[in-house]
Design a protein around this motif. Structure first.
Motif, PDB file in Angstrom:
ATOM      1  N   UNK A 157       0.860  -1.175   0.000  1.00  0.00           N
ATOM      2  CA  UNK A 157       0.000   0.000   0.000  1.00  0.00           C
ATOM      3  C   UNK A 157       0.903   1.234   0.000  1.00  0.00           C
ATOM      4  N   UNK A 158       0.489   2.287  -0.701  1.00  0.00           N
ATOM      5  CA  UNK A 158       1.282   3.525  -0.677  1.00  0.00           C
ATOM      6  C   UNK A 158       0.360   4.727  -0.808  1.00  0.00           C
ATOM      7  N   UNK A 159       0.898   5.871  -0.445  1.00  0.00           N
ATOM      8  CA  UNK A 159       0.146   7.112  -0.553  1.00  0.00           C
ATOM      9  C   UNK A 159       1.073   8.284  -0.318  1.00  0.00           C
ATOM     10  N   UNK A 160       0.557   9.467  -0.521  1.00  0.00           N
ATOM     11  CA  UNK A 160       1.330  10.684  -0.317  1.00  0.00           C
ATOM     12  C   UNK A 160       0.626  11.569   0.696  1.00  0.00           C
ATOM     13  N   UNK A 161       1.399  12.053   1.656  1.00  0.00           N
ATOM     14  CA  UNK A 161       0.897  13.050   2.597  1.00  0.00           C
ATOM     15  C   UNK A 161       1.483  14.373   2.133  1.00  0.00           C
ATOM     16  N   UNK A 162       0.647  15.208   1.531  1.00  0.00           N
ATOM     17  CA  UNK A 162       1.098  16.493   0.995  1.00  0.00           C
ATOM     18  C   UNK A 162       0.604  17.620   1.874  1.00  0.00           C
ATOM     19  N   UNK A 163       1.534  18.306   2.531  1.00  0.00           N
ATOM     20  CA  UNK A 163       1.194  19.408   3.419  1.00  0.00           C
ATOM     21  C   UNK A 163       1.388  20.735   2.678  1.00  0.00           C
ATOM     22  N   UNK A 164       0.438  21.637   2.868  1.00  0.00           N
ATOM     23  CA  UNK A 164       0.528  22.974   2.299  1.00  0.00           C
ATOM     24  C   UNK A 164       0.665  23.949   3.464  1.00  0.00           C
TER      25      UNK A 164
END
Length: 172
Positions: A157-164
């Motif tokens: 499983x994979x994903x991206x945590x993108x913080x602005x």
């Protein structure tokens, strides 16, 4: 015969010297930077956050172990409030998993405050009380499985945590 051996040895030595003089090694290093002259989100020690982290799975009902890192917001204007949000919902999606595998929702928090796609504001007076000029207080950034427990389908499983992270432009 001795003369012949000396000439052969000299020829071999000259050939080896010639080959080593022409041998060369080339090293290529790709260098990049993501620049925002107003803000940076870095580890508490001022180094870059990792590009990837592993959420370790614990079988037996515990699920994914949370990941946490102390971070600071570095700013060129410590008088301005800072807003933080997720660019998109944080989830782990099955890349290579058993049939029927579904997304695993993640919860992301900064300094104990849950983040989502709606910005939350961090007050400059509270944020920049650090002993390091231009740096915020150290705050835990945490990523965890939203609902702890078993993930029923094996796989990757994979994903991206993108913080602005943005300075409040309206704040004087």
């Amino acid at each position: 015969m001795s003369q012949l051996l000396k000439k052969a040895a000299l020829t071999v030595a000259l050939a080896a010297a010639s080959l080593s003089a022409h041998a060369a090694v080339e090293a290529n290093i790709t260098v990049w930077a993501n620049v925002d002259p107003t803000l940076s989100l870095l580890k508490a020690d001022g180094t870059a956050l990792p590009d990837a982290v592993q959420l370790v799975y614990r079988a037996g009902g515990a699920g994914l172990a949370p990941w946490s890192e102390n971070v600071r917001i570095f700013s060129n204007d410590v008088e301005k409030n800072v807003s933080v949000r997720l660019a998109a919902a944080a989830v782990l999606s099955p890349d290579l998993a058993a049939p029927g595998a579904i997304n695993v929702p993640l919860t992301v928090s900064l300094n104990g405050r849950a983040l989502d796609t709606t910005a939350i504001e961090f007050n400059a007076d509270d944020l920049f009380e650090s002993a390091i000029p231009g740096a915020s207080i150290a705050m835990p950034l945490k990523v965890a499985q939203t609902t702890s427990g078993e993930i029923n389908f094996a796989g990757l499983y994979s994903g991206t945590v993108a913080l602005v992270v943005a300075q409040d432009a309206s704040n004087p």
